[in-house]
Design a protein around this motif. Structure first.
Motif, mmCIF file in Angstrom:
data_model
loop_
_atom_site.group_PDB
_atom_site.id
_atom_site.type_symbol
_atom_site.label_atom_id
_atom_site.label_comp_id
_atom_site.label_asym_id
_atom_site.label_seq_id
_atom_site.Cartn_x
_atom_site.Cartn_y
_atom_site.Cartn_z
ATOM 1 N N ARG A 211 0.837 -1.199 0.000
ATOM 2 C CA ARG A 211 0.000 0.000 0.000
ATOM 3 C C ARG A 211 0.872 1.249 0.000
ATOM 4 N N VAL A 213 0.261 5.771 0.267
ATOM 5 C CA VAL A 213 -0.632 6.913 0.417
ATOM 6 C C VAL A 213 0.113 8.171 -0.011
ATOM 7 N N LEU A 242 -3.779 5.250 -2.307
ATOM 8 C CA LEU A 242 -4.813 6.161 -1.799
ATOM 9 C C LEU A 242 -4.251 7.570 -1.814
ATOM 10 N N PRO A 253 -9.994 8.051 6.077
ATOM 11 C CA PRO A 253 -9.026 7.413 5.172
ATOM 12 C C PRO A 253 -7.757 6.920 5.855
ATOM 13 N N LYS A 254 -7.417 7.477 7.013
ATOM 14 C CA LYS A 254 -6.206 7.027 7.706
ATOM 15 C C LYS A 254 -6.288 5.547 8.080
ATOM 16 N N SER A 255 -7.496 4.996 8.097
ATOM 17 C CA SER A 255 -7.667 3.570 8.412
ATOM 18 C C SER A 255 -6.991 2.670 7.377
ATOM 19 N N PHE A 256 -6.635 3.228 6.239
ATOM 20 C CA PHE A 256 -5.944 2.495 5.170
ATOM 21 C C PHE A 256 -4.523 2.103 5.575
ATOM 22 N N THR A 261 2.698 0.245 5.052
ATOM 23 C CA THR A 261 2.267 1.266 4.089
ATOM 24 C C THR A 261 3.336 2.335 3.915
#
Length: 361
Positions: A211, A213, A242, A253-256, A261
């Protein structure tokens, strides 16, 4: 650069993203921007709409966010929205409609031109494209229509838009910034040449993450959107990506994020914005100590050291994601120039869209 670059140069996408500095220098000399700016001023349009699909739509997002408050209202109106709901936008104020398109012939581009022909035939248009044979370059309009065809080198042959994105964006900024910085394109070219080897080193320092971000403020938030798309496209979704604004990221969105990551901040030169960005980085560093954190911009890990507004530096920020995407795509074993080869799910020019006739109200 390193031997890795020599190996990656077999991919058109790698060559095209590295061609950007030279393209920008040449375009700065070739493009008669003052003539187009004079024509735009003569239209006296109450609004400017920036239209495109996918990456071409994100150009409009970046420009509208970066130049807001300069006078004439600027809106990003993706052709994917305009085609699906034309009567929600047209007829309306007599806007100048700026159409962006690498190929200039995607279904949504054609659908948007159809909608304008029916519902706003007198609205002036400015078509910015990389393909002199596409509809944006050749199709006639009822009202006034300007056309800017970028150098052939910007008509990327790889799946992912690289030089086409950056050069269309810089063209739009050159035309619509009320006070464009002098020598911006040559300065950006020099900065990118210095950054590209550093970007490659960042990409090669670890295995492709599961992942990533990208975060930013204002136009940098929309640069983050394009960056996320580039990584996800080039890795065929194998690296989930993301994007969000710096303050918006905490709102769910921080839950991603997990410990594996990668997090990339596109930092702003705005002092107010930088306060919030520093707070978020401190928070993420404490909560996710094993997540990889990197920052582009003033005082960051990758600082271009340019005295240019944020919006003008967005192509440099996005170039980081272009490099990450290529390096990781190659490491995964994908065809970098066609990551979806053999699947038939995505193509360089979008296919499979049925256009439906637009009726007058």
């Amino acid at each position: 650069m390193t031997e890795d670059r020599d190996d990656l140069s077999r991919w058109a996408t790698w060559r095209e993203l590295h061609a950007q500095p030279e393209i920008w220098r040449g375009w700065a000399e070739e493009f008669a921007a003052h003539e187009v700016r004079d024509w735009i001023a003569s239209l006296d349009a109450p609004e400017v709409w920036f239209c495109g699909a996918g990456t071409s739509a994100y150009i409009g997002d970046i420009v509208a966010a970066g130049l807001e408050g300069q006078g004439t209202r600027m809106r990003s109106v993706p052709t994917t929205d305009l085609v699906s709901r034309p009567h929600a936008y047209l007829p309306g104020p007599r806007p100048l409609v700026v159409n962006f398109g690498r190929s200039g012939g995607s279904p949504e581009t054609l659908g948007a031109l159809d909608a304008l022909d029916v519902l706003a035939p007198e609205a002036p248009r400015l078509n910015v494209t990389c393909n002199d044979k596409g509809a944006l370059a050749r199709r006639k309009a009822t009202g006034e229509c300007g056309v800017v065809v970028l150098p052939e080198a910007t008509h990327d042959q790889g799946f992912a838009m690289t030089s086409s994105f950056s050069t269309m964006l810089l063209t739009a900024l050159t035309l619509f910034d009320a006070d464009p910085p002098e020598d911006a394109l040559p300065d950006l070219a020099e900065a990118l040449e210095a950054l590209l080897p550093r970007y490659a080193a960042v990409a090669a320092e670890a295995e492709p993450p599961g992942r990533i971000v990208f975060l930013g403020t204002g136009p940098m938030a929309f640069a983050a959107r394009e960056a996320a798309l580039k990584v996800m496209e080039l890795t065929a979704g194998r690296v989930a990506a993301l994007w969000d604004s710096t303050l918006g990221f905490r709102h769910g969105p921080k839950s991603f994020v997990d410990d594996s990551t990668r997090i990339v901040l596109f930092a702003s030169r705005d002092p107010q914005a930088s306060n919030y960005e520093a707070d978020l980085i401190d928070e993420l560093s404490g909560q996710y100590p094993h997540a990889g954190l990197a920052s582009f911009g003033p005082g960051g890990d990758l600082d271009p050291k340019l005295d240019l507004p944020d919006v003008w530096q967005t192509p440099l920020a996005v170039a980081l994601a272009q490099v990450l995407g290529v390096v990781w795509s190659d490491a995964i074993g994908l065809d970098v120039d066609d990551p979806f080869k053999g699947r038939g799910t995505l193509s360089r020019v979008v296919a499979g869209v049925t256009l439906y006739p637009v009726k007058r109200p």
